[in-house]
Scaffold this motif. Structure first.
Motif, PDB file in Angstrom:
ATOM      1  N   LYS A 160       0.839  -1.200   0.000  1.00  0.00           N
ATOM      2  CA  LYS A 160       0.000   0.000   0.000  1.00  0.00           C
ATOM      3  C   LYS A 160       0.867   1.241   0.000  1.00  0.00           C
ATOM      4  O   LYS A 160       0.608   2.202  -0.708  1.00  0.00           O
ATOM      5  CB  LYS A 160      -0.902   0.011   1.242  1.00  0.00           C
ATOM      6  N   HIS A 161       1.901   1.189   0.813  1.00  0.00           N
ATOM      7  CA  HIS A 161       2.746   2.361   1.003  1.00  0.00           C
ATOM      8  C   HIS A 161       3.501   2.739  -0.269  1.00  0.00           C
ATOM      9  O   HIS A 161       3.476   3.890  -0.691  1.00  0.00           O
ATOM     10  CB  HIS A 161       3.722   2.090   2.146  1.00  0.00           C
ATOM     11  N   ILE A 162       4.176   1.788  -0.907  1.00  0.00           N
ATOM     12  CA  ILE A 162       5.033   2.178  -2.039  1.00  0.00           C
ATOM     13  C   ILE A 162       4.250   2.539  -3.297  1.00  0.00           C
ATOM     14  O   ILE A 162       4.732   3.279  -4.130  1.00  0.00           O
ATOM     15  CB  ILE A 162       6.105   1.123  -2.401  1.00  0.00           C
ATOM     16  N   PHE A 163       3.063   1.984  -3.423  1.00  0.00           N
ATOM     17  CA  PHE A 163       2.324   2.314  -4.646  1.00  0.00           C
ATOM     18  C   PHE A 163       1.455   3.549  -4.491  1.00  0.00           C
ATOM     19  O   PHE A 163       0.712   3.919  -5.391  1.00  0.00           O
ATOM     20  CB  PHE A 163       1.508   1.116  -5.125  1.00  0.00           C
ATOM     21  N   ALA A 164       1.574   4.188  -3.335  1.00  0.00           N
ATOM     22  CA  ALA A 164       0.805   5.410  -3.149  1.00  0.00           C
ATOM     23  C   ALA A 164       1.518   6.569  -3.845  1.00  0.00           C
ATOM     24  O   ALA A 164       2.692   6.801  -3.610  1.00  0.00           O
ATOM     25  CB  ALA A 164       0.655   5.689  -1.657  1.00  0.00           C
ATOM     26  N   ASN A 165       0.804   7.248  -4.709  1.00  0.00           N
ATOM     27  CA  ASN A 165       1.373   8.447  -5.323  1.00  0.00           C
ATOM     28  C   ASN A 165       1.375   9.567  -4.307  1.00  0.00           C
ATOM     29  O   ASN A 165       0.524   9.592  -3.448  1.00  0.00           O
ATOM     30  CB  ASN A 165       0.546   8.853  -6.541  1.00  0.00           C
ATOM     31  N   PRO A 166       2.268  10.522  -4.362  1.00  0.00           N
ATOM     32  CA  PRO A 166       3.350  10.662  -5.346  1.00  0.00           C
ATOM     33  C   PRO A 166       4.630   9.936  -4.935  1.00  0.00           C
ATOM     34  O   PRO A 166       5.638  10.052  -5.609  1.00  0.00           O
ATOM     35  CB  PRO A 166       3.575  12.166  -5.352  1.00  0.00           C
ATOM     36  N   LEU A 167       4.568   9.188  -3.860  1.00  0.00           N
ATOM     37  CA  LEU A 167       5.770   8.517  -3.374  1.00  0.00           C
ATOM     38  C   LEU A 167       6.361   7.608  -4.451  1.00  0.00           C
ATOM     39  O   LEU A 167       7.562   7.588  -4.698  1.00  0.00           O
ATOM     40  CB  LEU A 167       5.436   7.694  -2.123  1.00  0.00           C
TER      41      LEU A 167
END
Ligand SMILES: [Zn+2]
Length: 456
Positions: free
Chosen positions: A295-302
């Motif tokens: 969930k965390h890494i695929f959250a934009n804009p990250l």
């Protein structure tokens, strides 16, 4: 610490570090789990090599730890390294394909293809030939084992008679068992995943061989092997919030003989009074962390930020290929020295040591030439965003059952997970918002999700 490997006064800029190479080789024996380096830059000259060597170590179940670095200067580097590791796997697979193609001819001729020559054989004109003296020992060992004599008895007797293996060492339990399991003695040659019959002259009949191996199978107890197959995905990354000690993987057996797996505070493991942290179920915490990370890494804009910075550091690094620069400088220097000697000889100086020096330098020059070509080949091409995105794709909708990919995800993105009594803190490998804190109350919610996910 079971061994230390020290290459003093070496810059880490070349591969010929003897102890380093020995360490890589020793990892084959699988008697250590970690390699600890003072700083990661001591490990190898650049990230590409680092990935190559780490891939070898990883195959042998060994992880590299740094004593000094918590999070590296450019945190995205760790993610990049994981990506390069994938590339290293690809290249080494490709290389072994090439080697295989080259070996096909020799294979057809049933030639010796290099490697260990089994006790009982010699190689002449590229063919395996039975060596009568040692072959008789092989026959004897098989016969006695099949007749029910213990391995220890056989070993003691061989030693007593001064019989040594092809390496001029006494047989040990390991080498004896390997001998008894070696299918070459019935003529079978293993190549990759295939078995080729009648490749070499047999020493043992198939009946005797099968009989012996049946016995080995019955005698062998497997729990140790069994244990090694369990992969604790968070090992080295999970920490006890009470005492800041690593939590290590363990297994136990219940009354009903079910095996269960969990992580336990290492301090508590040593002394149960030292910390009161409860153990945590392996699958529960692993699933939770994997879901959170996805969930965390695929959250934009990250997502975009991470990708952009990986592209940046990678491409910066290729431009400054220090190895190639060093090699080229040495090449020019050696050329210069050769010229000097040639001039001296032309001017009439005759000296054997000068001639020896000339030969030495010429060999060095040829060697450098090869290395420069090699380095040019392995110098990686620049990458762009889509390359990284492609690599990231594997982590999208990752199933918890895909252990290998889960392991990759954790290695690439997670720096540390700290387990407190009332919350979990996840620290990621990238800069920016790299902390995530989840309260236990929120966890209840997340956990029911993860459980459904596992069931589905
Ligand atoms: Zn603890």
């Amino acid at each position: 610490v079971i061994n230390t490997y020290i290459d003093r006064a070496m810059s880490g800029t070349n591969d010929n570090r003897n102890d380093f190479q020995k360490m890589i080789q020793d990892s084959n024996k699988k008697n250590f789990d970690y390699v600890i380096v003072y700083k990661l830059d001591r490990f190898s000259r650049n990230r590409y090599d680092s990935a190559m060597y780490k891939a070898i170590l990883k195959k042998n179940g060994v992880k590299v730890l740094s004593a000094c670095e918590q999070i590296s200067d450019n945190p995205e580097g760790i993610i990049l390294e994981s990506l390069l590791e994938g590339m290293a796997e690809y290249y080494s697979a490709e290389l072994s394909q090439k080697v295989k193609r080259g070996q096909q001819e020799s294979l057809k001729k049933k030639n010796y293809l290099g490697g260990k020559i089994p006790f009982g054989y010699v190689v002449k004109d590229k063919k395996f030939i039975i060596d009568e003296d040692s072959a008789n020992i092989v026959k004897e060992i098989f016969k006695r084992f099949s007749d029910g004599e213990t391995a220890k008895n056989i070993l003691d007797d061989l030693k007593h008679r001064g019989i040594k293996n092809s390496y001029n060492r006494f047989f040990c339990l390991n080498s004896l068992m390997n001998l008894l399991k070696n299918k070459k003695y019935i003529g079978i040659f293993n190549y990759g995943s295939s078995e080729i019959e009648d490749y070499l002259p047999p020493i043992i009949t198939k009946d005797l061989f099968n009989d012996v191996n049946q016995r080995i199978l019955i005698n062998s107890r497997t729990p140790a092997k069994y244990k090694a197959n369990i992969n604790y995905l968070l090992s080295g990354k999970l920490f006890c919030g009470n005492c800041n000690t690593v939590m290590s993987g363990e297994s136990g057996t219940s009354k009903h003989k079910n095996t269960y797996y969990y992580y336990k505070c290492f301090k508590k493991k040593k002394n149960s009074m030292a910390c009161d942290k409860k153990t945590i179920q392996k699958s529960w915490i692993e699933e939770l962390i994997i879901n959170l990370t996805m969930k965390h890494i695929f959250a934009n804009p990250l997502y975009n930020t991470i990708i952009n910075s990986i592209v940046k550091i990678y491409n910066e690094e290729i431009v400054s290929d220090i190895t190639l620069k060093t090699l080229t400088t040495n090449y020019t220097k050696t050329q210069h020295e050769i010229e000097n000697i040639l001039n001296a000889i032309k001017s009439g100086i005759k000296s054997t040591s000068l001639q020896k020096e000339l030969i030495k330098l010429e060999t060095e020059l040829a060697d450098l030439e090869v290395n420069i070509e090699k380095q040019k080949n392995i110098s990686a091409q620049p990458i762009n965003k889509s390359h990284i995105e492609f690599w990231f794709e594997q982590f999208k909708d990752l199933s918890i059952n895909n252990e290998k990919a889960c392991q990759k995800l954790i290695e690439a993105f997670i720096h540390k997970v700290i387990l407190y009594n009332n919350k979990v803190v996840v620290i990621y490998n990238h800069s920016g918002e790299n902390h995530q804190e989840i309260k236990m109350s929120e966890l209840e919610q997340l956990c029911s999700n993860t459980l459904t996910l596992a069931e589905s």
